[in-house]
Design a protein around this motif. Sequence first.
Motif, PDB file in Angstrom:
ATOM      1  N   LEU A 105      32.564 -18.691   1.936  1.00  0.00           N
ATOM      2  CA  LEU A 105      33.785 -19.467   1.744  1.00  0.00           C
ATOM      3  C   LEU A 105      34.683 -18.818   0.695  1.00  0.00           C
ATOM      4  CD1 LEU A 105      35.399 -22.101   2.311  1.00  0.00           C
ATOM      5  CD2 LEU A 105      34.156 -23.122   0.396  1.00  0.00           C
ATOM      6  N   ILE A 106      35.948 -18.675   1.020  1.00  0.00           N
ATOM      7  CA  ILE A 106      36.932 -18.166   0.062  1.00  0.00           C
ATOM      8  C   ILE A 106      37.704 -19.338  -0.544  1.00  0.00           C
ATOM      9  CG2 ILE A 106      38.971 -16.726  -0.271  1.00  0.00           C
ATOM     10  CD1 ILE A 106      38.033 -15.039   2.119  1.00  0.00           C
ATOM     11  N   ARG A 107      38.299 -20.164   0.323  1.00  0.00           N
ATOM     12  CA  ARG A 107      39.102 -21.294  -0.143  1.00  0.00           C
ATOM     13  C   ARG A 107      39.009 -22.427   0.864  1.00  0.00           C
ATOM     14  NH1 ARG A 107      43.836 -18.016  -2.829  1.00  0.00           N
ATOM     15  NH2 ARG A 107      44.071 -17.106  -0.780  1.00  0.00           N
ATOM     16  N   PHE A 108      39.230 -23.644   0.351  1.00  0.00           N
ATOM     17  CA  PHE A 108      39.395 -24.808   1.215  1.00  0.00           C
ATOM     18  C   PHE A 108      40.604 -25.588   0.722  1.00  0.00           C
ATOM     19  CE2 PHE A 108      38.672 -29.398   1.927  1.00  0.00           C
ATOM     20  CZ  PHE A 108      38.743 -29.393   3.314  1.00  0.00           C
ATOM     21  N   ASN A 109      41.505 -25.930   1.656  1.00  0.00           N
ATOM     22  CA  ASN A 109      42.705 -26.698   1.321  1.00  0.00           C
ATOM     23  C   ASN A 109      42.746 -27.987   2.111  1.00  0.00           C
ATOM     24  OD1 ASN A 109      43.468 -23.732   0.709  1.00  0.00           O
ATOM     25  ND2 ASN A 109      45.094 -24.889  -0.271  1.00  0.00           N
ATOM     26  N   VAL A 110      43.184 -29.058   1.454  1.00  0.00           N
ATOM     27  CA  VAL A 110      43.257 -30.355   2.106  1.00  0.00           C
ATOM     28  C   VAL A 110      44.464 -31.126   1.576  1.00  0.00           C
ATOM     29  CG1 VAL A 110      41.712 -31.431   0.395  1.00  0.00           C
ATOM     30  CG2 VAL A 110      41.983 -32.481   2.667  1.00  0.00           C
ATOM     31  N   LYS A 111      45.077 -31.914   2.456  1.00  0.00           N
ATOM     32  CA  LYS A 111      46.204 -32.765   2.065  1.00  0.00           C
ATOM     33  C   LYS A 111      46.201 -34.020   2.928  1.00  0.00           C
ATOM     34  CE  LYS A 111      50.448 -31.347   3.009  1.00  0.00           C
ATOM     35  NZ  LYS A 111      51.763 -30.639   2.887  1.00  0.00           N
ATOM     36  N   SER A 170      41.400 -39.612  -0.943  1.00  0.00           N
ATOM     37  CA  SER A 170      42.146 -39.687  -2.204  1.00  0.00           C
ATOM     38  C   SER A 170      43.005 -38.456  -2.471  1.00  0.00           C
ATOM     39  CB  SER A 170      41.187 -39.912  -3.373  1.00  0.00           C
ATOM     40  OG  SER A 170      40.248 -38.859  -3.464  1.00  0.00           O
ATOM     41  N   PHE A 171      43.043 -37.505  -1.521  1.00  0.00           N
ATOM     42  CA  PHE A 171      43.843 -36.300  -1.710  1.00  0.00           C
ATOM     43  C   PHE A 171      45.180 -36.451  -0.990  1.00  0.00           C
ATOM     44  CE2 PHE A 171      39.413 -34.751  -1.944  1.00  0.00           C
ATOM     45  CZ  PHE A 171      39.421 -34.388  -3.281  1.00  0.00           C
ATOM     46  N   SER A 202      33.035 -36.738  -4.205  1.00  0.00           N
ATOM     47  CA  SER A 202      32.450 -36.882  -2.867  1.00  0.00           C
ATOM     48  C   SER A 202      33.509 -36.768  -1.785  1.00  0.00           C
ATOM     49  CB  SER A 202      31.720 -38.223  -2.746  1.00  0.00           C
ATOM     50  OG  SER A 202      30.589 -38.258  -3.601  1.00  0.00           O
ATOM     51  N   ASN A 203      34.750 -37.124  -2.105  1.00  0.00           N
ATOM     52  CA  ASN A 203      35.820 -36.998  -1.111  1.00  0.00           C
ATOM     53  C   ASN A 203      36.107 -35.534  -0.780  1.00  0.00           C
ATOM     54  OD1 ASN A 203      36.097 -39.730  -0.882  1.00  0.00           O
ATOM     55  ND2 ASN A 203      37.911 -39.879  -2.180  1.00  0.00           N
ATOM     56  N   LEU A 204      35.897 -34.650  -1.757  1.00  0.00           N
ATOM     57  CA  LEU A 204      36.041 -33.223  -1.484  1.00  0.00           C
ATOM     58  C   LEU A 204      34.981 -32.785  -0.470  1.00  0.00           C
ATOM     59  CD1 LEU A 204      37.228 -30.420  -2.007  1.00  0.00           C
ATOM     60  CD2 LEU A 204      35.652 -30.208  -3.960  1.00  0.00           C
ATOM     61  N   VAL A 205      33.747 -33.237  -0.671  1.00  0.00           N
ATOM     62  CA  VAL A 205      32.665 -32.931   0.274  1.00  0.00           C
ATOM     63  C   VAL A 205      32.979 -33.532   1.642  1.00  0.00           C
ATOM     64  CG1 VAL A 205      30.203 -33.215   0.753  1.00  0.00           C
ATOM     65  CG2 VAL A 205      30.969 -32.826  -1.598  1.00  0.00           C
ATOM     66  N   LYS A 206      33.456 -34.775   1.641  1.00  0.00           N
ATOM     67  CA  LYS A 206      33.780 -35.442   2.916  1.00  0.00           C
ATOM     68  C   LYS A 206      34.915 -34.738   3.645  1.00  0.00           C
ATOM     69  CE  LYS A 206      32.267 -40.027   1.389  1.00  0.00           C
ATOM     70  NZ  LYS A 206      32.704 -41.383   0.936  1.00  0.00           N
ATOM     71  N   ALA A 207      35.855 -34.187   2.895  1.00  0.00           N
ATOM     72  CA  ALA A 207      36.976 -33.480   3.530  1.00  0.00           C
ATOM     73  C   ALA A 207      36.487 -32.214   4.232  1.00  0.00           C
ATOM     74  CB  ALA A 207      38.035 -33.136   2.481  1.00  0.00           C
ATOM     75  N   ILE A 208      35.623 -31.459   3.573  1.00  0.00           N
ATOM     76  CA  ILE A 208      35.059 -30.253   4.196  1.00  0.00           C
ATOM     77  C   ILE A 208      34.233 -30.640   5.420  1.00  0.00           C
ATOM     78  CG2 ILE A 208      33.572 -28.247   3.851  1.00  0.00           C
ATOM     79  CD1 ILE A 208      34.229 -28.425   0.844  1.00  0.00           C
TER      80      ILE A 208
END
Length: 460
Positions: free
Chosen positions: A2-8, A12-13, A61-67
Amino acid sequence: MLIRFNVKNFLSFSEREDGKSEEFSMIGGKTRGKKEHIYEDGKIKLLKFAAVYGANAAGKSNLVKAIDFMRRTVISGLPEGHTDKYCKAEEDNRIKESYFELEILLDNKYYAYGFEVILNQSKFTSEWLIEITADNKEKVLFSRDLINGFYEFGREVNVKGLIDKLDVYAEDIQEDTSVLLLSVLNQNKKTLYQQFEQAAIFQNIYMWIKRDLDINYPDRPISDYSYMAETENVEEICRMIAAFGTGITDFKMVEVPVEKILGHLPKGIQDDLIADFEKRIVEMKSKVEAKGLGIIMRSNRDFFILNIDKEENIICRTIKFSHGKKNILFDLSEESDGTVRVLDLLEVLLSGEGKTYVIDELDRCLHPSLTYKFVDTFLALASQKNIQLIVTTHESRLLDFDLLRRDEIWFVNKRKSGESDIYSLEEYNTRFDQKIDKAYLEGRYGGVPVFNAVFPIREV
């Protein structure tokens, strides 16, 4: 890797003040020490470990859920309940697009794959797969604009015969906003990849997301214990188990009656399960020749392997453990929660090249010293192979420059509006002699709970 992960616009993001997505990055920063923690190919430096801190409900946990959401969407389509997953901090987010993008290193090349979707409408609006060159230029492999009904394939796959097939697949879903092209290209397309080697990238990206991006939650088993069932190096595994203070000195596979796992079910359901199992084994045997072929069944407190012998009898085995006396064996269900957690985590340490593990609440059921030792052991092993581990945690003992680099430490903090921000310790101008664990607990970097009075104080 993994290099990067982006979410919008997911949970909560929301979005940053500049309108960009929240970004979590495994790109190495300016830190010079602990070079063994870094993968480096002369063009990019990637971290092999990252710890994400934050208060309860801050958004870790929302970061994990987003991935995980992105992974599950690619593999199986939009998950159940997705229409309510947009960020509710702003009312108009309900009709705005949500953004998901992964950048990965695969076969010595760099790729960005992503999509946009209006979750409340179950409607994909765009999708793209891009190769990023070493000089930071972009080669489009494919892109879709579903709003305008437009798609394109890049020159890399514009090969006679292949492009004709790709056009057919893309045109079939040109106006279908409910599916992803990457998913379609990996559904019953075996002949495509046999005929055209240039198409392999579509399969390779998909399989990395499916097999090499391993997401784990605190209420689910991390491992199916296949490393115990298949390995010949029992002594090495026992040594590692013992090193974590579990008290286990040996383990072995033992046969148990099939009724042990099916006995609590009604007879009709038992018969159906056995018939289904036998059918699956026959199908598997027709496709592959494998020693010890079987099906692994794992719950929080039980583990079983089902096989069929030469006489077509079902054989059921499980793992039992010794604590000093080899003639006394214990079931997995008799081990402590902490021991089971350690046994799960061993899969990460024994994993091969290329996997990226994401573990929510690494320190669940673990003593702080054990959590520290596990991370220390992982970093030592990761120095010899290319594997990544991303964890969320509250364990402040990991905030130690003797163990971690500054760029391996991340924080998630929630604004008063309810939106989460992600940021690295490297974004702070902190002296290298700063006691990070103390500063973190004092709230200097955010990511710690702020308490109000639980009970009103009465004046006497």
